[in-house]
Design an enzyme around this catalytic site. Structure first.
Site, mmCIF file in Angstrom:
data_model
loop_
_atom_site.group_PDB
_atom_site.id
_atom_site.type_symbol
_atom_site.label_atom_id
_atom_site.label_comp_id
_atom_site.label_asym_id
_atom_site.label_seq_id
_atom_site.Cartn_x
_atom_site.Cartn_y
_atom_site.Cartn_z
ATOM 1 N N TYR A 133 -1.254 -2.128 10.508
ATOM 2 C CA TYR A 133 -1.510 -2.256 9.061
ATOM 3 C C TYR A 133 -0.325 -1.688 8.278
ATOM 4 O O TYR A 133 0.242 -2.356 7.412
ATOM 5 C CB TYR A 133 -2.805 -1.530 8.699
ATOM 6 C CG TYR A 133 -3.093 -1.474 7.197
ATOM 7 C CD1 TYR A 133 -3.827 -2.481 6.577
ATOM 8 C CD2 TYR A 133 -2.634 -0.422 6.409
ATOM 9 C CE1 TYR A 133 -4.091 -2.437 5.208
ATOM 10 C CE2 TYR A 133 -2.880 -0.364 5.041
ATOM 11 C CZ TYR A 133 -3.612 -1.374 4.449
ATOM 12 O OH TYR A 133 -3.862 -1.324 3.098
ATOM 13 N N SER A 182 0.853 -1.194 0.000
ATOM 14 C CA SER A 182 0.000 0.000 0.000
ATOM 15 C C SER A 182 0.890 1.245 0.000
ATOM 16 O O SER A 182 2.122 1.148 0.070
ATOM 17 C CB SER A 182 -0.897 0.015 1.238
ATOM 18 O OG SER A 182 -0.096 0.311 2.368
HETATM 19 N N1 LIG Z 1 -8.713 -0.509 -1.403
HETATM 20 C C1 LIG Z 1 -7.676 0.288 -1.419
HETATM 21 O O1 LIG Z 1 -7.784 1.508 -1.649
HETATM 22 C C2 LIG Z 1 -6.294 -0.266 -1.162
HETATM 23 C C3 LIG Z 1 -5.204 0.594 -1.202
HETATM 24 C C4 LIG Z 1 -3.928 0.095 -0.972
HETATM 25 C C5 LIG Z 1 -3.762 -1.259 -0.725
HETATM 26 N N2 LIG Z 1 -4.849 -2.089 -0.671
HETATM 27 C C6 LIG Z 1 -4.608 -3.510 -0.401
HETATM 28 O O2 LIG Z 1 -5.360 -4.304 -1.302
HETATM 29 C C7 LIG Z 1 -5.721 -5.544 -0.648
HETATM 30 C C8 LIG Z 1 -7.216 -5.753 -0.748
HETATM 31 O O3 LIG Z 1 -7.845 -4.678 -0.071
HETATM 32 P P1 LIG Z 1 -9.395 -4.358 -0.222
HETATM 33 O O4 LIG Z 1 -9.497 -2.898 -0.287
HETATM 34 O O5 LIG Z 1 -9.981 -5.192 -1.294
HETATM 35 O O6 LIG Z 1 -9.911 -4.850 1.218
HETATM 36 P P2 LIG Z 1 -11.348 -5.402 1.680
HETATM 37 O O7 LIG Z 1 -12.411 -4.906 0.771
HETATM 38 O O8 LIG Z 1 -11.427 -5.098 3.125
HETATM 39 O O9 LIG Z 1 -11.205 -6.973 1.475
HETATM 40 C C9 LIG Z 1 -10.328 -7.700 2.299
HETATM 41 C C10 LIG Z 1 -10.526 -9.176 2.098
HETATM 42 O O10 LIG Z 1 -9.680 -9.866 3.039
HETATM 43 C C11 LIG Z 1 -10.451 -10.863 3.687
HETATM 44 N N3 LIG Z 1 -9.969 -11.141 5.036
HETATM 45 C C12 LIG Z 1 -9.875 -10.270 6.080
HETATM 46 N N4 LIG Z 1 -9.475 -10.921 7.181
HETATM 47 C C13 LIG Z 1 -9.308 -12.214 6.832
HETATM 48 C C14 LIG Z 1 -8.936 -13.380 7.543
HETATM 49 N N5 LIG Z 1 -8.683 -13.342 8.853
HETATM 50 N N6 LIG Z 1 -8.877 -14.548 6.891
HETATM 51 C C15 LIG Z 1 -9.167 -14.615 5.578
HETATM 52 N N7 LIG Z 1 -9.539 -13.553 4.836
HETATM 53 C C16 LIG Z 1 -9.614 -12.363 5.469
HETATM 54 C C17 LIG Z 1 -11.860 -10.301 3.734
HETATM 55 O O11 LIG Z 1 -12.773 -11.342 3.951
HETATM 56 P P3 LIG Z 1 -14.311 -11.036 4.405
HETATM 57 O O12 LIG Z 1 -14.921 -10.302 3.253
HETATM 58 O O13 LIG Z 1 -14.869 -12.378 4.606
HETATM 59 O O14 LIG Z 1 -14.215 -10.187 5.624
HETATM 60 C C18 LIG Z 1 -11.954 -9.645 2.357
HETATM 61 O O15 LIG Z 1 -12.325 -10.599 1.389
HETATM 62 C C19 LIG Z 1 -5.204 -5.435 0.775
HETATM 63 O O16 LIG Z 1 -3.978 -6.106 0.904
HETATM 64 C C20 LIG Z 1 -5.034 -3.954 0.988
HETATM 65 O O17 LIG Z 1 -4.062 -3.643 1.953
HETATM 66 C C21 LIG Z 1 -6.102 -1.621 -0.880
#
Ligand SMILES: NC(=O)c1ccc[n+]([C@@H]2O[C@H](COP(=O)([O-])OP(=O)(O)OC[C@H]3O[C@@H](n4cnc5c(N)ncnc54)[C@H](OP(=O)(O)O)[C@@H]3O)[C@@H](O)[C@H]2O)c1
Length: 258
Positions: free
Chosen positions: A168, A155
């Protein structure tokens, strides 16, 4: 060619077997759909079975290769759980061509001075220890691929650490270090390459948690970033190792796709 102009062939991931963690929502869900759309057999790993089933159905409805569901809560998973997973994958698929380490626990923004230690452990378990153990357990399967791609999701905190992002932010720094370490250790005598991706911004549950007022248009939809995800998993990025694709909008230098 700039990566932003890269358009993967419809069969860019044909015959590839790819594991996606956190595949039930957000970027993981969208990446799983995109991988299947480009021909991959996707293993959907996540903690909420109903969400994984929905993604499975979406892949089926779109005519993609039959996916597999592997419910797992990374928070409590031990090395034995990852070894069991690898054994099941070995029996079913015989190899792995890619892993997208994507699952994440944010845990809210809090000053370190009052950061709850239990929460600290949980976040490092999901965001850092689990990707390490999963990689270690799956390495023999990845080595059976002609070209295996391991991708860690980082990130903006890796570029610029910020106050209050706590475990995080620290986990993302460490994940980038882990990526470089695996990349160097595997670069000779294996077909396993290791890179990271920084999505920058994407309108997902995580982003809405941090910026509750954000509306559509304030950040890209996850679909807008999928060319980069497909690129990293495809043979088109075969020469990449130990590198980062940065999708953040403030990134002035676009990575080049071969
Ligand atoms: N979105 C952004 O703007 C952004 C920016 C920079 C980096 N990122 C990175 O991109 C990646 C995806 O982020 P996102 O925005 O898509 O996040 P998100 O919408 O919160 O999705 C996270 C996923 O991780 C799963 N998860 C959480 N805890 C878990 C556990 N204990 N065991 C198994 N699965 C688990 C969740 O499952 P449930 O749905 O079942 O809870 C969900 O499917 C992450 O690594 C994040 O740091 C995102």
């Amino acid at each position: 060619m700039l990566l932003q102009d890269y358009q993967p062939r419809p069969d860019a991931l044909a015959e590839r077997v790819i594991l996606v963690t956190g595949a039930g929502a957000g970027l993981g869900r969208t990446a799983a759909l995109a991988f299947a759309q480009h021909g991959a057999t996707v293993i959907l790993l996540g903690r909420t079975t109903s969400k994984l089933e929905k993604v499975y159905d979406e892949i089926e409805a779109a005519g993609g290769p039959q996916a597999a569901i592997y419910p797992m809560n990374l928070e409590g998973a031990s090395i034995k759980d990852f070894e069991d997973l690898a054994e099941r994958l070995e029996e079913t698929f015989g190899r792995l061509d890619g892993v997208l380490h994507n699952a994440v626990l944010l845990g809210g923004l809090t000053p370190l001075e009052i950061y709850d230690i239990e929460r600290w452990y949980k976040i490092l378990q999901v965001n850092l220890n689990a990707p390490f153990m999963l990689t270690q357990a799956c390495l023999p399967l990845l080595k059976k691929s002609g070209d295996a791609s391991l991708v860690f999701t980082i990130s903006n905190q890796v570029k610029q650490p910020k106050a209050y992002w706590g475990a995080y932010g620290v986990s993302k720094w460490a994940l980038q270090g882990l990526m470089h370490t695996w990349a160097e250790e595997l670069e000779n005598n294996t077909n396993v390459r290791v890179n990271s991706i920084n999505p920058g911004q994407a309108l997902t549950g995580l982003r809405r948690q941090v910026y509750p007022g954000q509306a559509a248009g304030d950040a890209p939809e996850p679909e807008a970033l999928m060319h980069a995800y497909v690129y990293l998993m495809s043979l088109d990025s075969r020469e990449m190792n130990g590198q980062t694709i940065d999708c953040s909008p403030d990134e002035s230098v676009s990575p080049t796709a071969s």
